[in-house]
Design an enzyme around this catalytic site. Structure first.
Site, PDB file in Angstrom:
ATOM      1  N   VAL A  14      22.178   5.040 -39.310  1.00  0.00           N
ATOM      2  CA  VAL A  14      22.746   4.463 -40.543  1.00  0.00           C
ATOM      3  C   VAL A  14      21.836   3.368 -41.114  1.00  0.00           C
ATOM      4  O   VAL A  14      21.634   3.286 -42.331  1.00  0.00           O
ATOM      5  CB  VAL A  14      24.172   3.914 -40.282  1.00  0.00           C
ATOM      6  CG1 VAL A  14      24.797   3.454 -41.586  1.00  0.00           C
ATOM      7  CG2 VAL A  14      25.059   4.963 -39.622  1.00  0.00           C
ATOM      8  N   LYS A 106      33.631   0.768 -37.129  1.00  0.00           N
ATOM      9  CA  LYS A 106      35.096   0.919 -37.050  1.00  0.00           C
ATOM     10  C   LYS A 106      35.673   0.372 -35.755  1.00  0.00           C
ATOM     11  O   LYS A 106      36.803  -0.122 -35.728  1.00  0.00           O
ATOM     12  CB  LYS A 106      35.510   2.367 -37.269  1.00  0.00           C
ATOM     13  CG  LYS A 106      34.755   3.418 -36.473  1.00  0.00           C
ATOM     14  CD  LYS A 106      33.562   3.901 -37.231  1.00  0.00           C
ATOM     15  CE  LYS A 106      32.595   4.616 -36.311  1.00  0.00           C
ATOM     16  NZ  LYS A 106      32.019   5.806 -36.864  1.00  0.00           N
ATOM     17  N   ILE A 137      33.186   9.456 -48.044  1.00  0.00           N
ATOM     18  CA  ILE A 137      34.370   9.470 -48.926  1.00  0.00           C
ATOM     19  C   ILE A 137      34.758   8.020 -49.228  1.00  0.00           C
ATOM     20  O   ILE A 137      35.013   7.259 -48.297  1.00  0.00           O
ATOM     21  CB  ILE A 137      35.577  10.160 -48.257  1.00  0.00           C
ATOM     22  CG1 ILE A 137      35.230  11.552 -47.765  1.00  0.00           C
ATOM     23  CG2 ILE A 137      36.772  10.201 -49.215  1.00  0.00           C
ATOM     24  CD1 ILE A 137      36.345  12.227 -46.972  1.00  0.00           C
ATOM     25  N   GLY A 188      22.803  13.394 -35.560  1.00  0.00           N
ATOM     26  CA  GLY A 188      23.118  11.982 -35.845  1.00  0.00           C
ATOM     27  C   GLY A 188      24.582  11.752 -36.188  1.00  0.00           C
ATOM     28  O   GLY A 188      24.933  10.727 -36.748  1.00  0.00           O
ATOM     29  N   ASP A 202      37.381   7.405 -31.784  1.00  0.00           N
ATOM     30  CA  ASP A 202      36.769   7.063 -33.074  1.00  0.00           C
ATOM     31  C   ASP A 202      37.743   7.355 -34.226  1.00  0.00           C
ATOM     32  O   ASP A 202      37.920   6.530 -35.130  1.00  0.00           O
ATOM     33  CB  ASP A 202      35.472   7.870 -33.241  1.00  0.00           C
ATOM     34  CG  ASP A 202      34.824   7.641 -34.587  1.00  0.00           C
ATOM     35  OD1 ASP A 202      34.223   6.564 -34.776  1.00  0.00           O
ATOM     36  OD2 ASP A 202      34.939   8.507 -35.464  1.00  0.00           O
ATOM     37  N   LYS A 206      39.601   4.676 -36.940  1.00  0.00           N
ATOM     38  CA  LYS A 206      39.626   4.865 -38.398  1.00  0.00           C
ATOM     39  C   LYS A 206      41.061   4.921 -38.902  1.00  0.00           C
ATOM     40  O   LYS A 206      41.379   4.366 -39.954  1.00  0.00           O
ATOM     41  CB  LYS A 206      38.867   6.144 -38.760  1.00  0.00           C
ATOM     42  CG  LYS A 206      37.374   6.039 -38.479  1.00  0.00           C
ATOM     43  CD  LYS A 206      36.720   7.408 -38.515  1.00  0.00           C
ATOM     44  CE  LYS A 206      35.226   7.338 -38.293  1.00  0.00           C
ATOM     45  NZ  LYS A 206      34.629   8.640 -38.022  1.00  0.00           N
ATOM     46  N   GLY A 306      26.649  11.076 -40.470  1.00  0.00           N
ATOM     47  CA  GLY A 306      25.245  11.338 -40.768  1.00  0.00           C
ATOM     48  C   GLY A 306      24.658  10.226 -41.621  1.00  0.00           C
ATOM     49  O   GLY A 306      25.391   9.440 -42.237  1.00  0.00           O
TER      50      GLY A 306
END
Ligand code: NAP
Ligand code: HSE
Length: 430
Positions: A14, A106, A137, A188, A202, A206, A306
């Site tokens: 990232v 997160k 998004i 990734g 994960d 979120k 990604g």
């Protein structure tokens, strides 16, 4: 106007992606913000690694925490990861030193979001985290701003790109779980520790963040019921398809009673019908369905992991700071977030998929039927296939039933010597 000065901690998937967008789209970004965004400092572990973008004139820090305190920067971007250690320290130091924060982390927000938001708001700083939920998004912006006039009733989503990639690739190609996970890691998509992806952690991080923004409640990761996809086999994907369903790992947060207020937050693999908006979301794509009292149902889809999609969200957060757009971290001031009692998942009522691997001998099916009958769990469809094999799979779709009753029936069956392995059970979302 002078440039917004940015220091980036973490130059992995990232971080490098963020540098790339800031470099390649600098002109468009400056035009839209009315000022430049300039990277003045970076911190990462390995100075020799090629990050694919020029870093000339950018100050290198060995220690991200020192960078958060000392860099010539208005914003610290935290892209290291992890809920504790250096990532947490870097963000706390940045806020204590009067710097805005942008993060994709997160885990950090799920565990310390309220404390960090409180500190940032007290200091008049932004703590932006669009990249932390559903990658590309803009769901945080949608809930915090676009749908801000609504009481949100329910948020449902495919929130983990790695799991969706694994489930859809396994179904389409018949390849093994381990093989497809390795591919997601190479692309990734996966977390540094991929068990965070496949065990649902994960997605739970979120979902807890989304629930906070949607319902104005403090992020409460402990309130999320979590099941991952480790035990979803190719066989389950095939049987689900035979019964007319697809399997997705969903996060579901629902306000059960708008007036009294009860909240349910769960992450689990489940069967959904192909006509549902989430059923055709494939590969690394994520999707979120938000239901508000005035807007009705609103659906969002995009790549969930990604470098490109995630970095795009990081830079959007930077652009909000550059233009002075500011909203409280979780949509309302942190001090106004109000806890809502949670409903345990055992109170869930719905239809279920059950797969039992049993010894193929007379009377076994009768034992199954008796356990279901005694707990008043009614069967809608049953499938048993297998010839000349020692063991066979019995697959059952139930009618609407209480989860607690089904669990009692399955517990009784586990004591039956004919059961070769623990039962596989998944909810059906309609
Ligand atoms: P990554 O590729 O593993 O990169 C992590 C980076 O942090 C690496 O550059 C590493 O340095 C650096 N780092 C590790 N320990 C450090 C330390 N003590 N001091 C300074 N730098 C340190 O991870 P990523 O995939 O980019 O993820 C970063 C964050 O974004 C995580 O919070 C993750 O959950 C989140 N996120 C990721 C995605 C995704 O699709 N990957 C999507 C959304 C959110 P070296 O490179 O020098 O080893
Ligand atoms: N590992 C995460 C996923 C990255 O696969 O969704 C995006 O948050």
């Amino acid at each position: 106007m002078s440039a917004l000065k940015v220091a980036i901690a973490g130059l992995g998937t990232v971080g490098a992606g963020t540098l790339k967008i800031l470099h390649e789209n600098a002109a468009e970004i400056a035009l839209r913000c009315g000022r430049n965004i300039t990277v003045t400092a970076v911190a990462s572990r390995d100075r020799k690694k090629d990050r694919g973008v020029p870093l000339d004139g950018v100050k290198w820090f060995e220690d991200a925490n020192a960078m958060a305190a000392e860099a010539d920067a208005d914003v610290i971007v935290e892209l290291i990861g992890g809920s504790e250690g250096i990532a947490r320290k870097t963000v706390e130091t940045a806020i204590a030193n009067g710097r805005h924060v942008v993060t994709a982390n997160k885990a950090l927000l799920a565990h310390h979001g309220v404390a960090l938001a409180t500190a940032a708001e007290k200091a008049g700083l932004s703590l932006n985290f669009e990249a932390a939920v559903a990658g590309g998004i803009p769901i945080i912006k949608a809930l915090r701003e676009g749908l801000a006039a609504n009481k949100i009733r329910r948020v449902t989503g495919i929130l983990n790109g790695t799991c969706n990639y694994i489930l859809t690739t396994m179904r389409a190609s018949g390849r093994s779980f381990a093989d497809v996970l390795k591919e997601a890691q190479d692309l990734g998509y996966a977390e540094a520790d991929p068990s965070f992806d496949i065990d649902g952690t994960d997605a739970a991080h979120k979902l807890a963040i989304l629930a906070s923004v949607a319902f104005g409640t403090p992020v409460d990761i402990k309130a999320v019921h979590v099941e991952g996809i480790r035990n979803v086999s190719s066989l389950d994907l095939q049987y689900a398809e035979e019964f007319g369903y697809v399997i997705k790992l969903l996060g579901v947060a629902e306000r059960l009673d708008q007036d009294g207020g009860m909240l349910t937050q769960s992450v689990y693999p489940c069967l959904i019908t192909p006509d549902m908006p989430l059923a055709n979301v494939e590969g690394v794509f994520n999707a979120v369905v938000a239901e508000g009292d005035f807007v009705g149902r609103s659906v969002y889809e995009g790549r969930g992991a990604g470098a490109g999609p995630t970095a795009s969200a990081v830079v959007a957060d930077l652009m909000d700071i550059a233009t002075g757009r500011k909203v409280p971290t979780f949509g309302i001031p942190a001090a106004s977030l109000k806890a809502i009692p949670n409903v345990p998942v055992a109170a869930h009522v719905g239809e279920y998929y059950v797969r039992l691997l049993v010894v193929d001998r007379p009377g076994v099916f009768a034992d199954i039927a008796v356990a279901f009958r005694d707990e008043a769990v009614s069967m809608e469809s049953v499938l048993q296939r297998g010839r000349n094999a020692a063991n066979v799979n019995v697959v059952i779709i139930t009618h609407k039933t209480q989860e607690a009753a089904l669990l009692r029936a399955l517990k009784r069956l586990q004591a039956n010597a004919a059961l070769v392995e623990p039962p596989h059970m998944m909810r059906i979302e309609k």
